[in-house]
Structure formats: structure tokens, C-alpha cells
Design a protein around this motif. Structure first.
Motif, PDB file in Angstrom:
ATOM      1  N   SER A   1      67.166  55.975  55.295  1.00 51.66           N
ATOM      2  CA  SER A   1      66.998  57.431  55.266  1.00 51.66           C
ATOM      3  C   SER A   1      68.372  58.085  55.226  1.00 51.66           C
ATOM      4  O   SER A   1      69.284  57.712  55.962  1.00 51.66           O
ATOM      5  CB  SER A   1      66.210  57.912  56.492  1.00 51.66           C
ATOM      6  OG  SER A   1      66.909  57.656  57.692  1.00 51.66           O
ATOM      7  N   ASN A   2      68.517  59.055  54.333  1.00 48.79           N
ATOM      8  CA  ASN A   2      69.782  59.760  54.122  1.00 48.79           C
ATOM      9  C   ASN A   2      69.631  61.228  54.500  1.00 48.79           C
ATOM     10  O   ASN A   2      68.765  61.922  53.940  1.00 48.79           O
ATOM     11  CB  ASN A   2      70.198  59.681  52.653  1.00 48.79           C
ATOM     12  CG  ASN A   2      70.421  58.260  52.171  1.00 48.79           C
ATOM     13  OD1 ASN A   2      71.542  57.763  52.143  1.00 48.79           O
ATOM     14  ND2 ASN A   2      69.342  57.580  51.779  1.00 48.79           N
ATOM     15  N   ILE A   3      70.460  61.688  55.411  1.00 50.11           N
ATOM     16  CA  ILE A   3      70.408  63.105  55.800  1.00 50.11           C
ATOM     17  C   ILE A   3      70.848  63.983  54.633  1.00 50.11           C
ATOM     18  O   ILE A   3      70.378  65.094  54.469  1.00 50.11           O
ATOM     19  CB  ILE A   3      71.277  63.342  57.046  1.00 50.11           C
ATOM     20  CG1 ILE A   3      70.554  62.757  58.277  1.00 50.11           C
ATOM     21  CG2 ILE A   3      71.568  64.817  57.255  1.00 50.11           C
ATOM     22  CD1 ILE A   3      71.329  62.865  59.555  1.00 50.11           C
ATOM     23  N   GLY A   4      71.765  63.460  53.807  1.00 43.32           N
ATOM     24  CA  GLY A   4      72.203  64.191  52.616  1.00 43.32           C
ATOM     25  C   GLY A   4      73.698  64.414  52.592  1.00 43.32           C
ATOM     26  O   GLY A   4      74.419  64.109  53.543  1.00 43.32           O
ATOM     27  N   THR A   5      74.186  64.933  51.495  1.00 42.37           N
ATOM     28  CA  THR A   5      75.631  65.122  51.330  1.00 42.37           C
ATOM     29  C   THR A   5      76.189  66.145  52.311  1.00 42.37           C
ATOM     30  O   THR A   5      77.384  66.116  52.634  1.00 42.37           O
ATOM     31  CB  THR A   5      75.944  65.571  49.898  1.00 42.37           C
ATOM     32  OG1 THR A   5      75.189  66.754  49.594  1.00 42.37           O
ATOM     33  CG2 THR A   5      75.572  64.484  48.896  1.00 42.37           C
ATOM     34  N   LYS A   6      75.351  67.053  52.789  1.00 41.95           N
ATOM     35  CA  LYS A   6      75.824  68.063  53.741  1.00 41.95           C
ATOM     36  C   LYS A   6      75.942  67.525  55.157  1.00 41.95           C
ATOM     37  O   LYS A   6      76.550  68.177  56.012  1.00 41.95           O
ATOM     38  CB  LYS A   6      74.884  69.272  53.730  1.00 41.95           C
ATOM     39  CG  LYS A   6      74.831  70.000  52.391  1.00 41.95           C
ATOM     40  CD  LYS A   6      73.849  71.148  52.435  1.00 41.95           C
ATOM     41  CE  LYS A   6      73.737  71.830  51.078  1.00 41.95           C
ATOM     42  NZ  LYS A   6      72.753  72.943  51.094  1.00 41.95           N
ATOM     43  N   ALA A   7      75.367  66.368  55.424  1.00 39.92           N
ATOM     44  CA  ALA A   7      75.447  65.738  56.749  1.00 39.92           C
ATOM     45  C   ALA A   7      75.030  66.669  57.875  1.00 39.92           C
ATOM     46  O   ALA A   7      75.605  66.653  58.960  1.00 39.92           O
ATOM     47  CB  ALA A   7      76.866  65.213  57.010  1.00 39.92           C
ATOM     48  N   ASP A   8      74.013  67.464  57.623  1.00 40.36           N
ATOM     49  CA  ASP A   8      73.511  68.405  58.630  1.00 40.36           C
ATOM     50  C   ASP A   8      72.161  67.905  59.135  1.00 40.36           C
ATOM     51  O   ASP A   8      71.151  68.020  58.432  1.00 40.36           O
ATOM     52  CB  ASP A   8      73.371  69.797  58.014  1.00 40.36           C
ATOM     53  CG  ASP A   8      72.926  70.846  59.019  1.00 40.36           C
ATOM     54  OD1 ASP A   8      72.644  70.475  60.183  1.00 40.36           O
ATOM     55  OD2 ASP A   8      72.851  72.030  58.645  1.00 40.36           O
ATOM     56  N   PRO A   9      72.105  67.361  60.360  1.00 41.43           N
ATOM     57  CA  PRO A   9      70.876  66.752  60.865  1.00 41.43           C
ATOM     58  C   PRO A   9      69.761  67.738  61.181  1.00 41.43           C
ATOM     59  O   PRO A   9      68.626  67.338  61.427  1.00 41.43           O
ATOM     60  CB  PRO A   9      71.339  66.031  62.131  1.00 41.43           C
ATOM     61  CG  PRO A   9      72.476  66.865  62.605  1.00 41.43           C
ATOM     62  CD  PRO A   9      73.188  67.312  61.357  1.00 41.43           C
ATOM     63  N   LEU A  10      70.086  69.037  61.180  1.00 42.63           N
ATOM     64  CA  LEU A  10      69.078  70.050  61.483  1.00 42.63           C
ATOM     65  C   LEU A  10      68.893  71.027  60.327  1.00 42.63           C
ATOM     66  O   LEU A  10      68.161  72.007  60.456  1.00 42.63           O
ATOM     67  CB  LEU A  10      69.464  70.819  62.753  1.00 42.63           C
ATOM     68  CG  LEU A  10      69.553  69.985  64.033  1.00 42.63           C
ATOM     69  CD1 LEU A  10      70.005  70.847  65.210  1.00 42.63           C
ATOM     70  CD2 LEU A  10      68.212  69.334  64.345  1.00 42.63           C
ATOM     71  N   GLY A  11      69.548  70.752  59.214  1.00 39.84           N
ATOM     72  CA  GLY A  11      69.506  71.671  58.084  1.00 39.84           C
ATOM     73  C   GLY A  11      68.267  71.494  57.221  1.00 39.84           C
ATOM     74  O   GLY A  11      68.005  70.414  56.701  1.00 39.84           O
ATOM     75  N   LYS A  12      67.509  72.554  57.060  1.00 34.94           N
ATOM     76  CA  LYS A  12      66.330  72.520  56.188  1.00 34.94           C
ATOM     77  C   LYS A  12      66.774  72.920  54.784  1.00 34.94           C
ATOM     78  O   LYS A  12      66.572  74.053  54.326  1.00 34.94           O
ATOM     79  CB  LYS A  12      65.237  73.432  56.735  1.00 34.94           C
ATOM     80  CG  LYS A  12      64.684  72.931  58.072  1.00 34.94           C
ATOM     81  CD  LYS A  12      63.446  73.669  58.506  1.00 34.94           C
ATOM     82  CE  LYS A  12      62.846  73.053  59.763  1.00 34.94           C
ATOM     83  NZ  LYS A  12      61.586  73.704  60.189  1.00 34.94           N
ATOM     84  N   ASP A  13      67.398  71.947  54.118  1.00 38.73           N
ATOM     85  CA  ASP A  13      68.074  72.207  52.849  1.00 38.73           C
ATOM     86  C   ASP A  13      67.562  71.369  51.679  1.00 38.73           C
ATOM     87  O   ASP A  13      68.127  71.415  50.589  1.00 38.73           O
ATOM     88  CB  ASP A  13      69.579  71.958  53.018  1.00 38.73           C
ATOM     89  CG  ASP A  13      69.864  70.623  53.693  1.00 38.73           C
ATOM     90  OD1 ASP A  13      68.981  69.741  53.672  1.00 38.73           O
ATOM     91  OD2 ASP A  13      70.976  70.457  54.238  1.00 38.73           O
ATOM     92  N   SER A  14      66.500  70.565  51.917  1.00 34.02           N
ATOM     93  CA  SER A  14      65.929  69.695  50.878  1.00 34.02           C
ATOM     94  C   SER A  14      66.954  68.737  50.295  1.00 34.02           C
ATOM     95  O   SER A  14      66.842  68.300  49.150  1.00 34.02           O
ATOM     96  CB  SER A  14      65.303  70.543  49.750  1.00 34.02           C
ATOM     97  OG  SER A  14      64.271  71.359  50.244  1.00 34.02           O
ATOM     98  N   ASP A  15      67.956  68.396  51.108  1.00 26.32           N
ATOM     99  CA  ASP A  15      69.065  67.546  50.666  1.00 26.32           C
ATOM    100  C   ASP A  15      68.854  66.086  51.047  1.00 26.32           C
ATOM    101  O   ASP A  15      69.630  65.213  50.666  1.00 26.32           O
ATOM    102  CB  ASP A  15      70.366  68.076  51.300  1.00 26.32           C
ATOM    103  CG  ASP A  15      71.608  67.422  50.736  1.00 26.32           C
ATOM    104  OD1 ASP A  15      71.606  67.076  49.535  1.00 26.32           O
ATOM    105  OD2 ASP A  15      72.574  67.233  51.492  1.00 26.32           O
TER     106      ASP A  15
END
Length: 287
Positions: free
Chosen positions: A48-62
Motif C-alpha cells: 500500500s502506497n500513501i502517495g507522492t505527497k506522503a500525507d497519511p491523513l490527506g484525502k487527495d486520491s493519491d
């Protein structure tokens, strides 16, 4: 793990493809974006990848889930995509479950079809999943300290246990300790500073036994076949470590420098550790 703690971290320097440390052979798997959790079945590895923004609480579809074969080759970069910050995973029959901030998903491993999207009201920071039985999951919420119980027969949600955040931190990693009819919990305080503890919660009477009393940034946890327990910790100044608890004694695995060792997985004699701030997964051959 607080959002600003993730964003302010400095990525580690690139490591070599294969090295040795105290006879523990290890190799880096690459191609990820803030990998948080690993799950391995008979044929494949899921990350599982949080995404390039590395924001564990970001609802960014990343966020997304990557699928690899057992050699470490990526076979599907985005097995599941357009998630927010997916973390812990578990599998029951052909369903791969994953938690994502405040939602539990399930995907069919055969065709990637979304089978379940269950919102957990009041959840803040869903983090890991433990399979209690064929119809029941336990899901940790690091932000509230609550461990949720999910009945998959009717998709109902109840509170299984709530940790005292000030004493133990919020529940992060979860692992079933079958021999002791218990749940091992790796604690992490949601403020990113106070720290948590590692405990064993008796599933029958809910009594707690403290396994690591020193407060720290604990993340993943696994119970080995011989009863030993492995726990990852982000350590001080992002110098991550893996602790082993064996017959009450605590030691540290000799491994290379790691930034952000998160929710790892043990597959027989192989250990897979997501290094969140290095965008890699460390594959370790245990003795």
C-alpha cells in the motif's frame, strides 16, 4: 504519526541493490510512493502506497496498492488506485482488505473489483487490520485509540477495545497471538511526540500485559511461528529499528539504516519492511 512529521522528514540516500549485515541478507525493492504496509500471499506481494505527497491523513486520491510477484517484480503498479492514504492490509478468501483513513475497502484479488467500501464513523486514523476469524476483522484507529470490530456477515461495526492514549498511545500495528489467545498491539501516540508502548491484550478477558514499556514510535508487529514477536519502531531522528521480543528479552535485528519502517510482513523466513521515507521495501532473509 502526525501529518507534519511525515512531510518534514528528509528522504534517505539511495542504498545499493544488495548488501549483507550480520549475515542477514537483504535487498531493496523499488518503485513505490511512500509505502506503508506489505501483505504477502502464496503468489504475490501487495504494497500500500500513501502517495507522492506522503500525507497519511490527506484525502487527495493519491494513494494506491502495488502488486508484485515473489521475485519482487512489479506486475501491476496500481492494483487499486484513487485511494487516499491506504495502510494496513489483510486477506480472507479472494478478498484483499485495506484501511484508508476512515474507510475499510475490499478488492477481489482475481479481477481488482471493489467489493466493499465501509465507512467507519468517527474514525480518524485507521491503520492496521488483524483477522480474528473468517467473518471478523479488528481494525486499529491510531487517532482515537479505538480498536474496531467488523462483522463481515452484515458489515456492522462495534468497539472492541479502546486504549488510553496517554498511557499506551493509539493502536497502530495489530497481530493475533494464537498461542496466547491475545492481540499484540504496537502503540504510537497521534501527537507524534509522546510515544506509545507495545502490549498484549487478552482476547477473552481484555487484560493487558506490557511487552515494551519504553515509549516509542512503534508501527508494525508480527508474531512468528516460535512465538517470538517482531516490532518496528521509527526510532530517534528517523533511525528505524526492528525489535525482537523472545521469552521476555528484547533485542534488535541487525539491519541497515531505515527511514520509516512501517507495517512489515513476515512470509515464512522472509521479512518485508516498507521504508516509507525511502520509497522502498526492504526484503530480508531471516535465519
Amino acid at each position: 504519526m502526525k501529518t507534519k512529521f511525515f512531510i518534514s522528514a528528509i528522504l534517505a540516500a539511495s542504498l545499493g541493490s544488495e548488501v549483507f549485515a550480520s549475515e542477514l541478507k537483504h535487498v531493496d525493492l523499488e518503485g513505490f510512493a511512500s509505502p506503508e504496509s506489505v501483505f504477502v500471499d502464496n503468489n504475490f506481494i501487495y504494497v500500500s502506497n500513501i502517495g507522492t505527497k506522503a500525507d497519511p491523513l490527506g484525502k487527495d486520491s493519491d494513494g494506491f496498492i502495488t502488486k508484485l510477484d515473489k521475485s519482487g517484480k512489479i506486475v501491476d503498479k496500481s492494483f487499486a488506485s484513487k485511494l487516499n492514504a491506504p495502510k494496513g492490509m489483510a486477506r480472507l478468501d479472494n478478498r484483499l482488505f485495506v484501511v484508508d483513513i476512515d474507510t475499510l475497502y475490499a478488492f477481489d484479488v482475481r479481477n481488482k473489483k471493489e467489493l466493499l467500501r465501509l465507512n467507519i464513523n468517527g474514525a480518524v486514523f485507521l491503520n492496521d487490520i488483524a483477522v480474528l476469524d473468517a467473518n471478523t476483522l479488528l481494525v486499529s484507529d491510531t487517532g482515537t485509540g479505538i480498536i474496531h470490530k467488523i462483522n463481515l456477515r452484515n458489515n456492522t461495526i462495534s468497539e472492541f477495545y479502546k486504549l488510553d492514549l496517554s498511557q499506551f498511545g493509539g493502536a497502530n500495528g495489530l497481530a493475533i497471538d494464537t498461542k496466547n489467545n491475545a492481540l499484540i498491539i504496537a502503540g504510537y501516540h497521534p501527537d507524534g511526540v509522546s510515544g506509545g508502548k507495545v502490549i498484549r491484550l487478552n482476547l477473552a478477558n481484555k487484560n493487558i500485559e506490557t511487552l515494551i514499556d519504553t515509549k516509542g514510535a512503534y508501527d508494525g508487529v508480527a508474531v512468528l511461528e516460535n512465538g517470538d514477536i517482531l516490532v518496528s519502531s521509527w526510532g530517534e531522528n528517523l533511525q528505524g529499528v526492528i525489535y525482537k521480543i523472545s521469552k521476555g528479552k528484547i533485542s534488535t535485528l541487525e539491519l541497515p539504516y531505515m527511514q520509516g519502517p512501517a507495517d512489515f510482513f513476515v512470509d515464512k523466513n522472509t521479512l518485508y519492511i516498507p521504508k516509507m521515507f525511502e520509497n522502498k521495501v526492504l526484503k530480508v532473509e531471516l535465519k
